[in-house]
Design a protein around this motif. Structure first.
Motif, PDB file in Angstrom:
ATOM      1  N   ALA A 190      72.947  -8.645  -9.684  1.00  0.00           N
ATOM      2  CA  ALA A 190      72.921  -9.445 -10.847  1.00  0.00           C
ATOM      3  C   ALA A 190      74.149  -7.741 -12.228  1.00  0.00           C
ATOM      4  O   ALA A 190      74.306  -7.698 -12.896  1.00  0.00           O
ATOM      5  CB  ALA A 190      71.545  -9.095 -11.692  1.00  0.00           C
ATOM      6  N   ALA A 191      73.518  -6.596 -11.054  1.00  0.00           N
ATOM      7  CA  ALA A 191      74.449  -5.594 -11.542  1.00  0.00           C
ATOM      8  C   ALA A 191      76.411  -5.621 -11.555  1.00  0.00           C
ATOM      9  O   ALA A 191      76.577  -5.538 -12.653  1.00  0.00           O
ATOM     10  CB  ALA A 191      73.367  -3.914 -10.438  1.00  0.00           C
ATOM     11  N   VAL A 192      76.552  -6.217 -10.710  1.00  0.00           N
ATOM     12  CA  VAL A 192      77.579  -6.212 -10.295  1.00  0.00           C
ATOM     13  C   VAL A 192      78.276  -7.389 -11.210  1.00  0.00           C
ATOM     14  O   VAL A 192      79.598  -6.813 -11.496  1.00  0.00           O
ATOM     15  CB  VAL A 192      77.924  -6.444  -9.322  1.00  0.00           C
ATOM     16  N   GLY A 193      77.441  -8.494 -11.616  1.00  0.00           N
ATOM     17  CA  GLY A 193      77.897  -9.644 -12.157  1.00  0.00           C
ATOM     18  C   GLY A 193      77.871  -9.364 -13.901  1.00  0.00           C
ATOM     19  O   GLY A 193      78.875  -9.556 -14.639  1.00  0.00           O
ATOM     20  N   SER A 194      77.138  -7.580 -14.601  1.00  0.00           N
ATOM     21  CA  SER A 194      77.111  -7.050 -15.623  1.00  0.00           C
ATOM     22  C   SER A 194      77.993  -6.236 -15.665  1.00  0.00           C
ATOM     23  O   SER A 194      78.114  -5.397 -16.982  1.00  0.00           O
ATOM     24  CB  SER A 194      75.806  -6.377 -15.753  1.00  0.00           C
ATOM     25  N   GLY A 195      79.533  -5.884 -15.201  1.00  0.00           N
ATOM     26  CA  GLY A 195      80.669  -5.073 -15.335  1.00  0.00           C
ATOM     27  C   GLY A 195      79.906  -3.421 -14.428  1.00  0.00           C
ATOM     28  O   GLY A 195      81.455  -3.289 -14.791  1.00  0.00           O
ATOM     29  N   VAL A 196      78.858  -2.787 -13.744  1.00  0.00           N
ATOM     30  CA  VAL A 196      78.866  -2.683 -13.218  1.00  0.00           C
ATOM     31  C   VAL A 196      79.634  -2.385 -11.862  1.00  0.00           C
ATOM     32  O   VAL A 196      79.153  -3.360 -10.809  1.00  0.00           O
ATOM     33  CB  VAL A 196      77.733  -1.581 -12.607  1.00  0.00           C
ATOM     34  N   LEU A 247      80.792  -1.708  -7.486  1.00  0.00           N
ATOM     35  CA  LEU A 247      80.136  -1.882  -6.534  1.00  0.00           C
ATOM     36  C   LEU A 247      80.055  -0.480  -5.886  1.00  0.00           C
ATOM     37  O   LEU A 247      78.808  -0.552  -5.679  1.00  0.00           O
ATOM     38  CB  LEU A 247      81.188  -2.671  -5.457  1.00  0.00           C
ATOM     39  N   ARG A 248      81.100   0.141  -6.245  1.00  0.00           N
ATOM     40  CA  ARG A 248      80.549   1.210  -5.463  1.00  0.00           C
ATOM     41  C   ARG A 248      79.757   2.248  -6.239  1.00  0.00           C
ATOM     42  O   ARG A 248      78.935   2.996  -4.922  1.00  0.00           O
ATOM     43  CB  ARG A 248      82.193   2.331  -5.901  1.00  0.00           C
ATOM     44  N   ALA A 249      79.565   2.375  -8.007  1.00  0.00           N
ATOM     45  CA  ALA A 249      78.130   2.492  -7.845  1.00  0.00           C
ATOM     46  C   ALA A 249      77.353   2.347  -7.441  1.00  0.00           C
ATOM     47  O   ALA A 249      76.248   3.045  -7.157  1.00  0.00           O
ATOM     48  CB  ALA A 249      78.603   2.543  -9.741  1.00  0.00           C
ATOM     49  N   VAL A 250      77.371   0.716  -7.363  1.00  0.00           N
ATOM     50  CA  VAL A 250      74.912   0.719  -6.402  1.00  0.00           C
ATOM     51  C   VAL A 250      75.518   0.944  -5.612  1.00  0.00           C
ATOM     52  O   VAL A 250      74.076   1.205  -4.662  1.00  0.00           O
ATOM     53  CB  VAL A 250      76.269  -1.474  -6.567  1.00  0.00           C
ATOM     54  N   LEU A 251      76.649   0.736  -4.232  1.00  0.00           N
ATOM     55  CA  LEU A 251      75.990   1.442  -3.238  1.00  0.00           C
ATOM     56  C   LEU A 251      75.706   2.816  -3.107  1.00  0.00           C
ATOM     57  O   LEU A 251      75.476   3.274  -2.242  1.00  0.00           O
ATOM     58  CB  LEU A 251      77.364   0.453  -2.048  1.00  0.00           C
ATOM     59  N   ASP A 252      76.104   3.806  -4.344  1.00  0.00           N
ATOM     60  CA  ASP A 252      76.378   5.464  -4.043  1.00  0.00           C
ATOM     61  C   ASP A 252      74.821   5.732  -4.266  1.00  0.00           C
ATOM     62  O   ASP A 252      74.316   6.799  -4.469  1.00  0.00           O
ATOM     63  CB  ASP A 252      77.644   5.694  -4.914  1.00  0.00           C
ATOM     64  N   THR A 253      73.780   4.827  -4.394  1.00  0.00           N
ATOM     65  CA  THR A 253      72.231   4.807  -4.938  1.00  0.00           C
ATOM     66  C   THR A 253      71.830   5.573  -3.629  1.00  0.00           C
ATOM     67  O   THR A 253      70.862   5.982  -4.008  1.00  0.00           O
ATOM     68  CB  THR A 253      71.877   3.838  -5.303  1.00  0.00           C
ATOM     69  N   GLY A 254      71.998   5.139  -3.306  1.00  0.00           N
ATOM     70  CA  GLY A 254      71.375   5.944  -2.105  1.00  0.00           C
ATOM     71  C   GLY A 254      70.576   4.358  -1.217  1.00  0.00           C
ATOM     72  O   GLY A 254      69.695   4.836   0.410  1.00  0.00           O
TER      73      GLY A 254
END
Length: 579
Positions: A527-533, A535-542
């Motif tokens: 859902a986050a990637v679909g809203s424009g976030v 992918l690298r930022a999502v994976l870097d959350t830890g």
């Protein structure tokens, strides 16, 4: 009845003068009195398969029929014992014979010199039926052993003999003269009777997430584990012996390499039972018949192990019967059939291979015992297909007779993925039937989660083929997220570490929380990637790194740890979406 040897061909002997013998009757062959079994009768001649090396037998030597089929000795002292394929006690024979057994070496399977104390639970005048518990046998250093009235024994108790008793002493005498002793003998090729079979709606929990969640087998069910050399068949069966939900483990080493079985015999006494903290061998019976031992005894070994398993099942226990491997048993069957000049089938195996396998696996089951209790024998048979080819006859015949296929992958094994279960080839015919139990005991929605995880793995496989052609960087972020989430599912959920105390075994409720977290991450990250976030930022959350380590959380802390990680996941993704 005594006959004379007229022909010797490998492990088979033909004797004249045994025309009155029965099929499967035990015969003592030659002056060394080698143990054998009648497998064919033609007029006055009987064909005997000998369970020992026949080198040195001469024509004209005697062959004596004993008037009874090959039978297992059942009674106190079985647990912790190590036998060969025809139930000769290897430890006792080794102390007498040394490292190599002499021809015709014989000792009773159970120690006749050991003293047992019998505590009766019936009194004169009580009615005894098959399966009735008549008392308990105790001995120093041995677990308590229930003494049951054997099949066929019914009547009123006339006398009871408490106190010290030898194995063959009558401890209960009935009014009709029948007796109950601590020791019972049962023909190994004849299934022990039960009152009725119960529906297979309770799972046999193995402690391995990939098996319990994706390819479960019922208690009293059957599963086969085919895999090539080095894929971990023996390691998996030993893990099941230690962690599966079984009160007793019967491990049959059928035709495996001698050094491998020596390793098993060395490791089992040192393995700690997670239930009691004592040696795992205290609830294990080992039946060992290595590849250099006589081929005929290899064919009998799985029946010996199954009879011992049924004996403990009749006490109301859940028994796991591990066979390593049925391929070696089938090879022994093929060699014996060739000696008998029987019509060969595919790849030289006898044409009755499928029916023999089916008849054997039918002895598994969850049952109501003669005594009114509930017991089960669950069979797990390893298969060693040449070259890892699952289309070979033993695997295919076993597939038609069993309820689950746990296929091992050489590729996963080489990547140190344990257990190396290939989720694309494996299946369970009982998975849907057991969903209700997992929904009730592990968590509501378990079936839907399993289906979602399966679809995710299938989608990863499709995308992996595309990525091999165009490269991963050419995929869209949503597609790359599928690959990353599937990796978390494979490495964080399907793989387990046998060296981690918290991860070596996983109960269903912990597996449910782990699976729910991984799939929840996939949905929320999608859902986050679909809203424009990005992918690298999502994976870097830890969060992905912590998902990979979920198995290291103890079961008692899993719910609290899952809630904390879920909150961290929600906050991290909410911040990204806000930015």
């Amino acid at each position: 009845m005594i006959g004379r040897i007229v022909q010797v061909a490998g492990p088979t002997v033909i004797a004249e003068g045994l025309g009155g013998a029965a099929l499967n009757e035990v015969v003592r062959v030659g002056t060394d009195r080698l143990l054998g079994e009648v497998i064919r009768i033609e007029g006055d001649r009987a064909t005997v398969q000998v369970y020992e090396e026949t080198a040195g037998l001469e024509l004209g030597e005697p062959a004596e029929g004993l008037g009874a089929p090959l039978a297992a000795e059942l009674g106190p002292g079985l647990l912790g014992a190590i036998f060969d394929g025809v139930q000769r006690p290897l430890a006792a024979l080794a102390s007498r014979e040394g490292d190599f057994l002499g021809r015709g070496a014989v000792l009773p399977a159970l120690d006749r010199d050991r003293a047992w104390d019998f505590e009766p639970s019936v009194r004169p005048g009580d009615t005894v039926r098959p399966g009735t518990r008549v008392g308990t046998a105790r001995s120093l250093g041995a677990p308590e052993h229930p003494v049951l009235a054997p099949p066929g024994v019914t009547g009123r108790v006339d006398a009871v003999r408490p106190g010290g008793a030898a194995l063959e002493d009558a401890v209960v005498t009935l009014e009709d003269g029948k007796t109950v002793a601590l020791l019972e003998r049962w023909p190994v090729r004849r299934p022990r009777p039960v009152r009725r079979r119960l529906p297979p709606d309770v799972p046999f929990l193995t402690g391995q997430r990939v098996l319990d969640c994706f390819f479960p087998v019922s208690s009293g069910g059957t599963a086969i584990v085919p895999g090539g050399f080095g894929t971990g068949k023996t390691v998996l069966e030993q893990s099941l012996a230690k962690w599966a939900a079984a009160d007793v483990v019967v491990y049959v080493g059928c035709g495996e390499r001698g050094n491998e079985m020596a390793e098993v015999l060395d490791e089992f006494p040192r393995l700690e039972d997670p239930r009691t903290g004592g040696p795992l061998l205290d609830r294990t019976v080992l039946v060992v018949n290595t590849s250099n031992m006589p081929v005929a005894a290899r064919e009998a070994s799985i029946y010996t192990g199954c009879t011992i398993a049924e004996y403990f099942r009749d006490m109301g226990r859940s028994v796991a019967l591990m066979i390593d491997s049925t391929s070696r048993w089938a090879e022994a069957l093929r060699e014996i059939a060739a000696r008998l000049e029987e019509m060969p089938g595919e790849e030289g195996y006898p044409t009755y291979l499928a029916s023999r396998l089916a008849r054997f696996y039918e002895r598994a089951g969850r049952v109501e015992t003669l005594g009114g209790g509930e017991g089960a024998v669950t069979m797990v048979g390893a298969i060693s297909p040449p070259g890892g080819d699952l289309s070979e006859p033993v695997t295919q015949c076993s597939l038609r007779a069993t309820g689950a296929l746990w296929a091992l992958s050489a590729d996963l094994a080489h990547r140190r993925h344990f257990p190396a279960i290939d989720w694309t080839s494996s299946f369970s015919l009982e998975g849907e039937r057991l969903v209700a139990w997992f929904e009730r005991e592990a968590g509501s929605g378990f079936g839907a989660l399993r289906e979602e995880a399966t679809k995710l793995l299938q989608r990863e496989r499709e995308l992996a083929e595309v990525a091999e052609l165009v490269g991963t960087e050419s995929l869209q972020d949503a597609e790359r997220l599928v690959l990353e989430s599937a990796r978390l599912l494979r490495e964080g959920f399907l793989r387990q570490s046998a060296l981690d105390a918290a991860d070596a075994s996983c109960p269903p409720d912990k597996a449910f929380e782990m699976l729910r977290l991984v799939l929840e991450w996939h949905r929320r990250a999608g859902a986050a990637v679909g809203s424009g976030v990005p992918l690298r930022a999502v994976l870097d959350t830890g969060v992905p790194t912590k998902l990979l380590r979920l198995g290291q959380i103890p079961s008692s802390d899993m719910r609290r740890g899952a809630e904390a990680l879920r909150a961290e996941m929600t906050d991290a993704l909410a911040r990204l979406e806000a930015d």
